[in-house]
Design an enzyme around this catalytic site. Structure first.
Site, mmCIF file in Angstrom:
data_model
loop_
_atom_site.group_PDB
_atom_site.id
_atom_site.type_symbol
_atom_site.label_atom_id
_atom_site.label_comp_id
_atom_site.label_asym_id
_atom_site.label_seq_id
_atom_site.Cartn_x
_atom_site.Cartn_y
_atom_site.Cartn_z
ATOM 1 N N ASP A 169 46.671 117.782 -41.189
ATOM 2 C CA ASP A 169 45.470 118.620 -41.251
ATOM 3 C C ASP A 169 45.603 119.741 -40.228
ATOM 4 O O ASP A 169 46.541 119.777 -39.430
ATOM 5 C CB ASP A 169 44.205 117.794 -40.999
ATOM 6 N N LYS A 192 42.842 119.707 -44.730
ATOM 7 C CA LYS A 192 42.073 118.499 -45.010
ATOM 8 C C LYS A 192 40.601 118.842 -45.189
ATOM 9 O O LYS A 192 40.029 119.587 -44.405
ATOM 10 C CB LYS A 192 42.224 117.486 -43.876
#
Length: 295
Positions: A169, A192
């Site tokens: 992420d 993410k």
């Protein structure tokens, strides 16, 4: 002046021994007794030198925070004048703002609690997002941040010399950048979208993964769902293998099984939290940070 003492609990003896050996500290065991009603009784060494280091990694933190309060107040009564907390994993850092009205901003509360107890705090890869420095979260006189990323990069370079480093992420970008720069790894970061503690959506970056040995690198692995989803997408995109390297191996519940079921091979971690995946020791770096403090 008596040599500094490293206070520790029996459940962290191996970590304490590694750090004491690297830093030249004398070990001091904190005896711990639990009464039937759940209250704790702690016993420190009867006398302490002016400089004391307390090792307590703060996974499963709630009871440990009470321990810190009891230890510090007692240590100062026993002669300690400069107290350093070595918390390789520092809890309650993720909640740095109130997302909903009435929410407790735990980072600020716990950070000020620790700063009120200790003269110095040393930690590894704290989960800071909207806060730029540890001093903002933990306003102790000395607040020191170390990183496991360079050491994990050394491990990856030995095990997967042609690896493509991927962050699961955007928050992992800082660790990916550190690790990639150390050995010139190719690297990329996923995006993410979180819908809850265990509900996340991952989008892969525009990178060719075909035939690549990919290592997912991050600061912490807890539920494992983000890493598992990223691994499945990477394998579907043609990656030859997926391994994981993390600083903090929380691995709650069946997280490790989840990772392996997603096609992940090796899982490597630092020893900030004791876990079978530990492959890198932070003791030398922590010892150097202790030596550089100004008590």
């Amino acid at each position: 002046m008596a040599s500094p003492v490293l206070l520790h609990f029996d459940d962290e003896l191996p970590s304490a021994q590694r750090l004491a050996a690297q830093a030249g500290l004398t070990l001091g065991l904190i005896e711990r007794h639990r009464f039937p009603d759940g209250e704790l009784k702690l016993r420190l060494p009867a006398t302490l030198p002016e400089r004391v280091v307390l090792l307590r990694t703060l996974d499963q933190p709630n009871e440990k925070l009470v321990e810190l309060l009891l230890v510090v107040r007692t240590a100062r009564e026993l002669g300690a004048r400069h107290l350093t907390l070595v918390a390789p994993y520092l809890a309650y850092m993720r909640q740095d703002i109130a997302f909903q009205p009435g929410e407790a901003v735990s980072q600020r509360i716990i950070g000020h609690f620790l700063a009120g107890l200790f003269d110095a705090v040393i930690t590894v890869d704290p989960h800071l997002h909207r806060v730029a420095t540890l001093e903002e979260a933990v306003p102790a006189p000395q607040a020191v941040v170390l990183s496991g990323a360079p050491l994990l990069a050394d491990l990856v370079a030995a095990q997967r010399p042609q690896a493509l480093l991927v962050g699961p992420d955007e928050e992992s970008a800082q660790w990916i950048a550190q690790a990639a720069a150390r050995h010139g790894f190719d690297h990329a970061v996923c995006r993410k979208v979180r819908h809850g503690d265990r509900a996340v959506a991952i989008e892969l970056p525009a990178t060719d993964f075909k035939g690549r040995a990919v290592v997912l690198l991050d600061d912490v692995a807890s539920s494992g769902h983000t890493l598992a989803q990223a691994a499945r997408l990477l394998l579907a995109a043609g990656a030859a293998s997926i391994d994981v390297a993390v600083t903090h191996a929380l691995f709650a519940g069946d997280a490790l099984q989840l990772l392996h079921e997603a096609g992940i091979g090796h899982v490597w971690s630092t020893d900030c939290i004791a876990h079978p995946s530990n492959a890198v020791s932070m003791a030398p770096a922590i010892a150097a940070a202790l030596a550089a403090l100004n008590p």
